[in-house]
Write an enzyme that holds these catalytic residues in place. Structure first.
Site, short mmCIF file in Angstrom:
data_model
loop_
_atom_site.label_atom_id
_atom_site.label_comp_id
_atom_site.label_asym_id
_atom_site.label_seq_id
_atom_site.Cartn_x
_atom_site.Cartn_y
_atom_site.Cartn_z
N LYS A 146 0.84 -1.20 0.00
CA LYS A 146 0.00 0.00 0.00
C LYS A 146 0.88 1.25 0.00
CE LYS A 146 -3.34 2.56 2.82
NZ LYS A 146 -4.07 2.60 4.11
N ASN A 166 -5.38 10.73 -11.01
CA ASN A 166 -4.52 9.55 -10.94
C ASN A 166 -4.17 8.99 -12.31
OD1 ASN A 166 -4.92 9.92 -8.22
ND2 ASN A 166 -6.03 8.02 -7.87
N GLU A 222 0.31 14.22 4.03
CA GLU A 222 0.87 13.08 4.75
C GLU A 222 2.19 12.62 4.14
OE1 GLU A 222 -2.42 10.31 6.59
OE2 GLU A 222 -2.98 10.77 4.52
#
Length: 293
Positions: free
Chosen positions: A177, A195, A259
């Protein structure tokens, strides 16, 4: 099952809403989102249509069977502190990056499971979340191996018609992941593209190189993840979610901290020049906007 969802953003609201069709769910999040849910219920639209009435609040309840943690990785220490005094049977992290489970386990007096999720979710307004794609939740023991606790949680998800698999190889799955997130999130955030744009030649080279560097870091950590497997995974996800805007792109568009530290930054160093570059550029963007020191 009595479930508290800590982090009622897009993914937390979607999964909490789906689980609320069968279980007692408490969503812990921010106003005005939780206020609207208390007043009118939670509306799920898109690939799944339903309206449910979970409890919604800004503080943590005193007890629950399961704590489902869906906050940003940089908020995991705060989540661990908030949940430390809650009586729990277990907790499940469905977050990006590595190390969240350890942070939770250090603070909680309950087993902590690891998980991944490919459901697509997007908040469309207070009390409203869109399911942008039906995926799968995979969960299991954070160290790998069989887990009766994971089996119990998996059954609870199944009962709520959440597509779920219980796995005994979560360490490898978390690294895979990470390869997917490293290859998709930072490049789409920096290029401001969906994407699917990464499947082109130039952008695809960056995406695949980032994934290969993560695979090498996984092997150095004792987890068998081949370059070919990592590249195939990131290509598969980019193709399946071609029209999606990654979570990191959404953060950049909204001027929020990303993140990147817990994704590309995990493999940041001289042996990972692509991830090192992606991390440095996003950190520079955050510093310029006062989002990090």
């Amino acid at each position: 099952m009595d479930v508290v969802v800590f982090g009622a953003g897009s993914l937390g609201s979607l999964l909490g809403g789906l689980l609320a069709r069968t279980h007692d769910v408490t969503l812990v999040g921010r106003r005005p989102h939780v206020d609207r849910i208390r007043e009118q219920g939670l509306r799920v639209s898109g690939a799944i249509e339903t309206t449910v009435g979970p409890d919604a609040r800004t503080d943590v309840p005193p007890s629950a069977d399961l704590a489902l943690v869906t906050v940003k990785a940089y908020d995991t220490p705060a989540a661990a502190r908030a949940l430390a005094d809650t009586s729990l049977d277990c907790a499940l992290s469905l977050q990006n990056g590595l190390g969240n489970e350890r942070t939770l386990a250090d603070a909680l007096d309950a087993p902590v499971l690891a998980g991944t999720c490919t459901y697509g979710a997007r908040l469309t307004g207070p009390g409203e979340v869109a399911c942008t794609g039906v995926g799968e939740v995979v969960l299991g023991a954070r160290e790998g191996g069989p887990s009766p606790v994971a089996e119990r949680v998996g059954r609870a998800f199944d009962e709520a018609d959440v597509v779920t698999r219980v796995a005994d190889d979560m360490p490898r799955r978390l690294w895979e992941k990470l390869a997917v997130n490293a290859g998709i999130n930072a490049p789409t955030a920096l290029a401001r593209v969906q994407n699917g744009a990464l499947l082109g030649h130039d952008a695809g080279d960056v995406m695949r190189a980032a994934a290969r560097e993560v695979a090498a870091a996984a092997r150095a950590d004792g987890v068998e993840l081949t370059d070919e497997t990592a590249v195939a995974a990131v290509e598969r996800v980019a193709d399946a979610t071609a029209d999606n805007r990654s979570s990191m792109l959404q953060d950049v568009e909204k001027g929020r901290r990303t993140e990147v530290d817990s994704i590309n930054g995990v493999v940041d160093g001289p042996d990972a020049p692509v991830n090192q570059t992606l991390t440095a550029l996003l950190r520079a963007w955050e510093r310029e906007r006062g989002l990090r020191r």
